[in-house]
Design a protein around this motif. Sequence first.
Motif, PDB file in Angstrom:
ATOM      1  N   ARG A 171       0.856  -1.189   0.000  1.00 58.79           N
ATOM      2  CA  ARG A 171       0.000   0.000   0.000  1.00 58.79           C
ATOM      3  C   ARG A 171       0.892   1.238   0.000  1.00 58.79           C
ATOM      4  NH1 ARG A 171      -2.377   3.491   3.895  1.00 58.79           N
ATOM      5  NH2 ARG A 171      -4.274   4.411   3.072  1.00 58.79           N
ATOM      6  N   THR A 172       0.902   1.936  -1.137  1.00 57.35           N
ATOM      7  CA  THR A 172       1.735   3.132  -1.254  1.00 57.35           C
ATOM      8  C   THR A 172       0.887   4.396  -1.344  1.00 57.35           C
ATOM      9  OG1 THR A 172       1.836   2.913  -3.652  1.00 57.35           O
ATOM     10  CG2 THR A 172       3.610   1.890  -2.389  1.00 57.35           C
ATOM     11  N   THR A 173      -0.429   4.259  -1.245  1.00 57.99           N
ATOM     12  CA  THR A 173      -1.295   5.436  -1.327  1.00 57.99           C
ATOM     13  C   THR A 173      -1.118   6.304  -0.093  1.00 57.99           C
ATOM     14  OG1 THR A 173      -3.130   4.188  -0.377  1.00 57.99           O
ATOM     15  CG2 THR A 173      -3.021   4.303  -2.773  1.00 57.99           C
ATOM     16  N   ARG A 174      -1.374   7.585  -0.257  1.00 61.89           N
ATOM     17  CA  ARG A 174      -1.220   8.530   0.847  1.00 61.89           C
ATOM     18  C   ARG A 174      -2.548   8.883   1.495  1.00 61.89           C
ATOM     19  NH1 ARG A 174       1.373  13.313  -2.158  1.00 61.89           N
ATOM     20  NH2 ARG A 174       0.787  14.356  -0.266  1.00 61.89           N
ATOM     21  N   PHE A 175      -3.650   8.741   0.751  1.00 66.64           N
ATOM     22  CA  PHE A 175      -4.937   9.256   1.209  1.00 66.64           C
ATOM     23  C   PHE A 175      -6.022   8.194   1.180  1.00 66.64           C
ATOM     24  CE2 PHE A 175      -3.090  12.630  -1.640  1.00 66.64           C
ATOM     25  CZ  PHE A 175      -2.562  13.414  -0.638  1.00 66.64           C
ATOM     26  N   THR A 176      -7.091   8.462   1.938  1.00 66.37           N
ATOM     27  CA  THR A 176      -8.393   7.836   1.730  1.00 66.37           C
ATOM     28  C   THR A 176      -9.308   8.972   1.284  1.00 66.37           C
ATOM     29  OG1 THR A 176      -9.186   8.229   3.985  1.00 66.37           O
ATOM     30  CG2 THR A 176      -7.962   6.172   3.599  1.00 66.37           C
ATOM     31  N   LEU A 177     -10.533   8.667   0.930  1.00 65.88           N
ATOM     32  CA  LEU A 177     -11.432   9.746   0.503  1.00 65.88           C
ATOM     33  C   LEU A 177     -11.685  10.755   1.625  1.00 65.88           C
ATOM     34  CD1 LEU A 177     -14.052   8.035  -1.815  1.00 65.88           C
ATOM     35  CD2 LEU A 177     -12.279   9.677  -2.419  1.00 65.88           C
ATOM     36  N   LEU A 178     -11.686  10.285   2.868  1.00 68.24           N
ATOM     37  CA  LEU A 178     -11.913  11.197   3.995  1.00 68.24           C
ATOM     38  C   LEU A 178     -10.693  12.062   4.309  1.00 68.24           C
ATOM     39  CD1 LEU A 178     -13.878   8.917   6.483  1.00 68.24           C
ATOM     40  CD2 LEU A 178     -14.756  10.828   5.142  1.00 68.24           C
ATOM     41  N   THR A 179      -9.510  11.535   4.069  1.00 63.21           N
ATOM     42  CA  THR A 179      -8.304  12.275   4.445  1.00 63.21           C
ATOM     43  C   THR A 179      -7.668  13.022   3.284  1.00 63.21           C
ATOM     44  OG1 THR A 179      -6.855  10.379   4.052  1.00 63.21           O
ATOM     45  CG2 THR A 179      -7.787  10.620   6.275  1.00 63.21           C
ATOM     46  N   TRP A 180      -8.193  12.848   2.073  1.00 60.51           N
ATOM     47  CA  TRP A 180      -7.563  13.443   0.895  1.00 60.51           C
ATOM     48  C   TRP A 180      -7.423  14.962   1.001  1.00 60.51           C
ATOM     49  CZ3 TRP A 180     -11.194  15.996  -2.558  1.00 60.51           C
ATOM     50  CH2 TRP A 180     -10.557  16.729  -3.550  1.00 60.51           C
TER      51      TRP A 180
ATOM     52  N   LYS B 173      -4.845  17.216  -8.343  1.00 59.72           N
ATOM     53  CA  LYS B 173      -3.667  16.533  -8.901  1.00 59.72           C
ATOM     54  C   LYS B 173      -3.166  15.467  -7.923  1.00 59.72           C
ATOM     55  CE  LYS B 173       0.309  18.380  -8.482  1.00 59.72           C
ATOM     56  NZ  LYS B 173       1.213  17.526  -7.761  1.00 59.72           N
ATOM     57  N   ASP B 174      -3.138  15.801  -6.630  1.00 58.78           N
ATOM     58  CA  ASP B 174      -2.734  14.820  -5.615  1.00 58.78           C
ATOM     59  C   ASP B 174      -3.672  13.618  -5.600  1.00 58.78           C
ATOM     60  OD1 ASP B 174      -0.627  16.428  -4.847  1.00 58.78           O
ATOM     61  OD2 ASP B 174      -1.641  17.237  -3.066  1.00 58.78           O
ATOM     62  N   LEU B 175      -4.975  13.879  -5.721  1.00 59.42           N
ATOM     63  CA  LEU B 175      -5.957  12.792  -5.744  1.00 59.42           C
ATOM     64  C   LEU B 175      -5.743  11.898  -6.961  1.00 59.42           C
ATOM     65  CD1 LEU B 175      -8.495  11.474  -4.517  1.00 59.42           C
ATOM     66  CD2 LEU B 175      -9.846  13.024  -5.930  1.00 59.42           C
ATOM     67  N   TYR B 176      -5.519  12.500  -8.117  1.00 63.59           N
ATOM     68  CA  TYR B 176      -5.288  11.727  -9.339  1.00 63.59           C
ATOM     69  C   TYR B 176      -4.037  10.852  -9.199  1.00 63.59           C
ATOM     70  CZ  TYR B 176      -4.040  10.679 -14.151  1.00 63.59           C
ATOM     71  OH  TYR B 176      -3.682  10.035 -15.303  1.00 63.59           O
ATOM     72  N   GLU B 177      -2.949  11.428  -8.677  1.00 63.87           N
ATOM     73  CA  GLU B 177      -1.720  10.661  -8.493  1.00 63.87           C
ATOM     74  C   GLU B 177      -1.927   9.520  -7.497  1.00 63.87           C
ATOM     75  OE1 GLU B 177       1.094  13.604  -7.302  1.00 63.87           O
ATOM     76  OE2 GLU B 177       1.407  14.326  -9.353  1.00 63.87           O
ATOM     77  N   ASP B 178      -2.725   9.763  -6.457  1.00 65.03           N
ATOM     78  CA  ASP B 178      -2.984   8.727  -5.470  1.00 65.03           C
ATOM     79  C   ASP B 178      -3.837   7.605  -6.061  1.00 65.03           C
ATOM     80  OD1 ASP B 178      -2.055   8.410  -2.757  1.00 65.03           O
ATOM     81  OD2 ASP B 178      -4.169   8.266  -2.194  1.00 65.03           O
ATOM     82  N   MET B 179      -4.775   7.968  -6.925  1.00 69.74           N
ATOM     83  CA  MET B 179      -5.589   6.942  -7.590  1.00 69.74           C
ATOM     84  C   MET B 179      -4.703   6.071  -8.489  1.00 69.74           C
ATOM     85  SD  MET B 179      -9.005   9.191  -8.381  1.00 69.74           S
ATOM     86  CE  MET B 179      -9.566   8.115  -9.663  1.00 69.74           C
TER      87      MET B 179
END
Length: 132
Positions: A39-48, A98-104
């Motif tokens: 798991r390398t993602t930084r966010f969840t939908l609540l924390t994005w 942009k951060d959300l897109y990169e995390d997806m």
Amino acid sequence: SMVLRDDERMLSFDEARRHGVITPMSLNDRCGGRPNKVRTTRFTLLTWLPKSLIDQFKRVANIYFLFIACLVVWPWSPKNWKSKIFPFAAVLLWTALKDLYEDMRRKRDDDAENSQRCWRLKRGEADGEDLE
């Protein structure tokens, strides 16, 4: 015997008996038998949004523009507040998107990595078992 912390694990391979030993033994009971999920993602939908904004305000330029935005909302300011607030908010939103897109994209890559086939060593057997 080595003492491990709760978040540590050790995999050793016994050449004489040709099998791997996982310490602690209860490791594979966690996470539905998938303890090594990447798991390398930084966010969840609540924390994005909160995490993205916190990261953005670590930059000195964004703190400066926030200070300017706070100054122009006062009635004695010679500048129109809309000319400063809207562009600043647009830049913050664009960077957050942009951060959300990169995390997806990271999530997609993690899912691809986690669904790869692998070899699992079984205790007491010389050959591994091919798994999905």
